[in-house]
Structures are given as C-alpha cells and as structure tokens.
Design a protein around this motif. Structure first.
Motif, PDB file in Angstrom:
ATOM      1  N   UNK A   1      -9.404   4.870 -16.704  1.00 38.90           N
ATOM      2  CA  UNK A   1      -9.980   6.191 -16.426  1.00 38.90           C
ATOM      3  C   UNK A   1      -9.171   7.355 -17.007  1.00 38.90           C
TER       4      UNK A   1
ATOM      5  N   UNK B   1     -11.910  -5.475  -4.349  1.00 38.17           N
ATOM      6  CA  UNK B   1     -12.452  -4.112  -4.421  1.00 38.17           C
ATOM      7  C   UNK B   1     -12.978  -3.746  -5.800  1.00 38.17           C
TER       8      UNK B   1
ATOM      9  N   UNK C   1      -0.682   5.292 -10.658  1.00 40.91           N
ATOM     10  CA  UNK C   1      -1.334   4.672 -11.817  1.00 40.91           C
ATOM     11  C   UNK C   1      -0.905   5.404 -13.090  1.00 40.91           C
TER      12      UNK C   1
ATOM     13  N   UNK D   1       0.606   9.859  -4.518  1.00 41.93           N
ATOM     14  CA  UNK D   1      -0.716   9.275  -4.282  1.00 41.93           C
ATOM     15  C   UNK D   1      -1.006   8.179  -5.302  1.00 41.93           C
ATOM     16  N   UNK D   2      -1.985   7.359  -4.963  1.00 38.69           N
ATOM     17  CA  UNK D   2      -2.238   6.180  -5.794  1.00 38.69           C
ATOM     18  C   UNK D   2      -2.600   6.562  -7.234  1.00 38.69           C
ATOM     19  N   UNK D   3      -3.407   7.600  -7.413  1.00 37.86           N
ATOM     20  CA  UNK D   3      -3.783   7.930  -8.792  1.00 37.86           C
ATOM     21  C   UNK D   3      -2.578   8.445  -9.580  1.00 37.86           C
TER      22      UNK D   3
ATOM     23  N   UNK E   1      -2.220  -1.506  -9.030  1.00 37.26           N
ATOM     24  CA  UNK E   1      -2.297  -2.453  -7.923  1.00 37.26           C
ATOM     25  C   UNK E   1      -3.650  -3.148  -7.919  1.00 37.26           C
TER      26      UNK E   1
ATOM     27  N   UNK F   1      -9.066  -5.016 -14.724  1.00 30.75           N
ATOM     28  CA  UNK F   1      -9.218  -3.589 -14.484  1.00 30.75           C
ATOM     29  C   UNK F   1      -7.843  -2.936 -14.274  1.00 30.75           C
TER      30      UNK F   1
ATOM     31  N   UNK G   1       0.828  -1.211   0.000  1.00 27.92           N
ATOM     32  CA  UNK G   1       0.000   0.000   0.000  1.00 27.92           C
ATOM     33  C   UNK G   1       0.858   1.254   0.000  1.00 27.92           C
TER      34      UNK G   1
ATOM     35  N   UNK H   1       2.192   1.593  -3.578  1.00 31.36           N
ATOM     36  CA  UNK H   1       1.177   2.003  -4.561  1.00 31.36           C
ATOM     37  C   UNK H   1       0.560   3.365  -4.246  1.00 31.36           C
TER      38      UNK H   1
ATOM     39  N   UNK I   1      -1.300   4.202  -1.589  1.00 30.35           N
ATOM     40  CA  UNK I   1      -2.523   4.193  -0.783  1.00 30.35           C
ATOM     41  C   UNK I   1      -2.219   4.731   0.614  1.00 30.35           C
TER      42      UNK I   1
ATOM     43  N   UNK J   1     -13.475   2.127 -16.150  1.00 29.08           N
ATOM     44  CA  UNK J   1     -12.861   2.911 -15.074  1.00 29.08           C
ATOM     45  C   UNK J   1     -11.394   2.544 -14.889  1.00 29.08           C
ATOM     46  N   UNK J   2     -11.046   1.302 -15.211  1.00 32.40           N
ATOM     47  CA  UNK J   2      -9.640   0.906 -15.150  1.00 32.40           C
ATOM     48  C   UNK J   2      -8.779   1.751 -16.064  1.00 32.40           C
TER      49      UNK J   2
END
Lengths: 291, 247
Positions: B109, B93, B81, B76-78, B87, B156, B52, B55, B57, B106-107
């Motif tokens: 996004x 989830x 990505x 941050x996680x976004x 992750x 995703x 976490x 990634x 989180x 959304x994967x």
C-alpha cells in the motif's frame, strides 16, 4: 394514469435524495462502524451554503462546488472531533450522543446566522415545469435520479478500482489487518467522512432549488436517509440505493392517494415493520456478529 | 549468532494489559539481524499480545520496543510497516471480499502509488514462492482454503518489503501437509536475509526451523536458548513436545 407517472417521477426525485443520504451513511458506517448523525445538517449545508455563496456573487456551479468542499471539510472535522474520540472501545456509542448534539447546534447556528426561513436557489431548471397531464415536474427534479446513478457508479468504481478505495474497503473489512499492511485506518476513516460529507451536500445542492434551502431542511431527510440505510442493511450500497428510491416513490404515492399528513405516519410504520421482519435489513448481512 | 550481532528488534521489560488483566508481564527478547526466532508456549501465555504490542496493534502498558536501533514503543501498526516490520496476524485476516491480487497490492500500500512497476515485479516474485496463489490470482480471497489464505497472508506481508517478518500462529488450523510446505518457504526467506520472529503453538515445528527459541508462560519468558538444545531439553520435552511419564 398521468397521476401515477407524476408520483413516480417526483418520487424518484425525492427518493434519490434519500438514497444519496443513505449512501453517505453507508460510506461512514463501512469505515468507522459508526455514523454521523449531523449528516442531515451536512446535507442542509449543501443547500444553504450554495445560496449564501450565490448571494455573495459566485456563479451557481462554483457556489455549489464551494458548498461541497466546505461540507466535506465539515464531515472530516466532525469525524475527528466528535466521532473518533467517542468510538475507541468496541461497541462504544458516545458518538451517537455527540453527533446528535452537534447536529442540533449546527441547525441552531444556521437559523441564527442565515435566518429561519427558506430561500430560493435559482437554476435554469426550475423556471419552467414540464407538463404531464394536469400537473408538472421541474427538470431540476429529474437531475436528481441521474445524479444518483452517477454517484452510485462512481462510488463503486472508486471502491473497486482505486488503491484508496480498496484501502477503504480493507479498513471496512478489518481495521487491524488494514493497519498491518501499512494503511493508516484513522486517516482513511477521516477521508470516508469527508467523502460522505460531499455526497450529502451534493444532494442538498441539487434539491435546494426545488424545496428552497432552509436551516431545517435536513432534519427529517437525515432521519429518513438513516432509516433507509438501516432497512436496506447498512453494509450494502446497492440495496441502500434501491430502498431509498423505492421509499421516495412510495411516499409520493401515499401523498397522492391519501394525504401528505399520512405520508410519514404510514412510511415510518412500513419501515418499522420491515425492520421487524428483516432485522439485518432487506439486503443485509449479519453486521453485528462480524464485529 | 554471536554476541556482536546487532539486534533488529530489542524488546525490553514489555508489559501489556487489558484493563486490570496483565497479559504480558515484563518480557525481554532480542532478534538479531538475519535470525529466525521462535516463541513457544501454551495458549494464553501472552505470545499474541506481545507480538501485537511489538507490531503496534496494541499500545504496551510498559517497557520498550526498539526496531533497528530506534525506539518504536507505542508506534502504530502502519508506522511499523513503513519502518520495515510486517506482521502476519493470527487467523490470517486476509481481505476476504477482495481478490488475491488486490490483497497483494494492498500489501504494498505505502508505495503502490509511487512505484506501481516495482510493486508489479514484487508481486510476480512473491507469487513464485507460492505458485498456488498464482492459479487463484483473480479469486476472492475468502474463497481460498485455509492454507492458501496463510500463503496469501505471508505474501501480503512480504510485499511491504519488510526486514523483519513477525508471524503469529502460522500453523493454526492447518494440516501438516500444508505446514511441510510453508515452513521451508520461511527457511528460504530467512536464508536470503529476512529476519523472522515466529510465534507458534506447535513447538516441534518451531524448534525445527528456528535458530533460537523463547519459552513463554503466564506473560513471562521462562527460559530461552538455541532451538537445537531446547529440542532436547527435559522441560520442553515434557511441557510442549508431549513426552509422557516423567514428572
């Protein structure tokens, strides 16, 4: 018979305001698991700013649009400054205090600058009431339920069909998972509060010609909108709309058959009883356990 | 993997705390480009907390994370990505109230607005990996079985076009039959060039598919090595592969 029709129509009108406010609470709660208790005052801004902009010489629709834009911005600022920093931990409640305080400040500031009295907002739809038997209703009041239906369907379409709307639902469902697919959950939450701000201001803009725009117009309406959202189960948009409209009609019935004084006493009593019997809200799921 | 391989992920002396409780106490770990790395260890060893923090989180309490040579500590996680690290979280989830297709959209996004066609193609490609998802494309993700949800979570994750895929507890709650299906997919993805960091409590599975494995306990790395070697290592056999009778 005519009296009932009158109560239902005016009830639909005021109920649509409650429903729109409750819908705004739903939008904010979904994204942040927190709400903005200045929201009644954001609703007030919708009416008051329109009046101010009209007095400055803007045409009505432009003034209304301006008021909506400013209210949306206010919603975003309130989220960023008064909600987000106080909603970092799970089960944080600091945002309650800050937003209640800011709401009071907003109202005071409006009273000081705009004045303590209500001012009329002239639209073509409050010139002649439509006669129904002995009493009448303004066409303006009939616009509100129409607007509610449009807002409800537009919001549902937004949540279901647009990528941004789906992202907002993703954030509502699971913030961590939303971040892990690349969604900036903080930004989405900010947008949700802006969206709610615009919805609240729209209700204020539409009801102002009927009740006059004043600095205090938002306090009780904001509270009722919040109660409607809670009674309905704040995570259910349709439920929130239904309960809002029903509550408005019920209020007008109590007003008509008993008295205006009895309206809030009985109305709030029924709300409290409903909450006692349905702690998750009439249409609610177990929101708390999910978090 | 040789010493000259370049790391896609370099974690140095990473620390994660929850209040006064230290969950990760100085972990150093490398994933080289193209590697399939496993992390095993018992429940509460700090594996999930470490992932976490990598990634984005969680914010690490100390140490550093570098992704593709750039310092990403505290990102941050976004943002991770967007940089190319996806992750697959513990417990899958998936967005249960949205359809399988919407989950996949959304994967992707961050690029679905600018490249809807490319995303559509990627969804088709990803569905070829998991034909079961194709059959359920219009279903709400919440109605899928656990195995299907795990497939969806992986799919995703892949749709963000990651260069490093981080997976937390792939096997959690899944039947061996499903696992026998999922692990070969990961191996294939790895052979096509995707670097993978897999945290897994089922040590036997992790050791069978990964190149190297780290063994974590009490927030630290106890030892690491080639997975093939560790599979025969006494310490691993005793603690994680359930060999009895020797102490």
């Amino acid at each position: 018979m005519e009296a009932i029709l009158q109560y239902v129509l005016t009830g639909l009108s005021v109920g649509s305001v409650y429903a729109m406010i409750a819908l705004g609470f739903y939008v904010m709660w979904s994204a942040a698991k927190a709400v903005n208790f200045t929201y009644g005052d954001v609703f007030m801004l919708g009416g008051v700013l329109t009046v101010v902009l009209v007095e400055m010489g803007l045409p009505l629709l432009l003034a209304g649009g301006g008021a909506l834009a400013i209210a949306a911005l206010a919603g975003a600022v309130i989220e960023r400054v008064f909600v987000r920093p106080f909603n970092r931990e799970a089960n944080a409640i600091g945002w309650m205090l800050t937003t209640i305080a800011v709401g009071i400040m907003l109202e005071s500031f409006t009273t000081i600058t705009y004045g303590p009295l209500g001012r009329p907002l002239q639209t073509p739809f409050v010139e002649q009431p439509i006669r129904i038997g002995g009493s009448g209703i303004y066409p303006q009041e009939l616009i509100l339920p129409v607007a509610l239906v449009i807002v409800t369907f537009a919001l549902e379409g937004f949540y279901r069909r647009t990528v941004l709307g789906r992202a907002m639902r993703a954030v509502a469902f699971n913030r961590v998972a939303a971040g892990l697919v690349g969604i900036d959950a903080d930004r989405i939450t900010l947008l949700a509060f802006a969206l709610a701000g615009a919805i609240g201001a729209l209700a204020g803009f539409l009801i102002a010609p009927v009740i006059q725009a004043s600095s205090s117009m938002g306090v009780v309406v904001g509270l009722k909108g919040f109660m409607v959202a809670i009674i309905a189960g704040i995570a259910n948009a349709r439920g929130v709309v239904i309960v809002g409209v029903v509550y408005g009609v019920m209020e007008k019935m109590i007003e008509g058959y008993l008295s205006t004084a009895a309206r809030d006493a009985i109305g709030f009593t029924i709300m409290i009883l409903a909450l006692l019997i349905f702690p998750q809200g009439l249409f609610g799921r177990r929101e708390v356990q999910k978090v | 993997m040789n010493a000259s391989a370049s790391p896609i992920l370099f974690v140095s002396d990473l620390r994660v705390s929850y209040g006064r409780i230290e969950a990760v106490r100085g972990v150093t770990l490398t994933v080289n480009k193209g590697e399939f790395i496993g992390v095993i260890g018992s429940n509460g060893a700090g594996k999930t907390s470490m992932l976490r923090a990598i990634a984005g989180v969680l914010r690490p309490a100390g140490g550093s994370v570098a992704f593709e040579g750039a310092d990403t500590t505290g990102a941050k996680s976004h943002q991770m990505v967007a940089r190319g690290l996806a992750m697959v979280p513990e417990g899958r989830m998936v967005f249960a109230d949205q359809t399988v297709r919407d989950n996949l959209v959304l994967g992707a996004y961050s690029r679905v607005a600018s490249d809807p066609k490319g995303v559509e193609e990627d969804i088709e490609k990803t569905l070829d990996l998991f034909p079961r998802l194709k059959e359920r494309i219009a279903q709400q993700a919440g109605t899928l079985s656990g195995g299907e949800q795990q497939m969806l979570a992986i799919a995703r994750g892949l749709l963000s076009r990651p260069r490093l895929l981080v997976i937390d507890e792939l096997s959690l709650g899944l039947a061996p039959k499903i696992l026998d299906m999922l692990f070969p997919v990961l191996t294939d993805l790895n052979r096509q060039g995707l670097s993978i960091l897999l945290v897994e409590q089922m040590a036997s599975y992790a050791l069978a598919v990964t190149h190297r494995t780290y063994v974590m306990e009490n927030g630290r790395v106890l030892f690491d090595g080639a997975s093939a070697d560790l599979a025969g290592d006494d310490r691993v056999l005793d603690a994680y592969l359930g060999r009895r009778g020797k102490h």
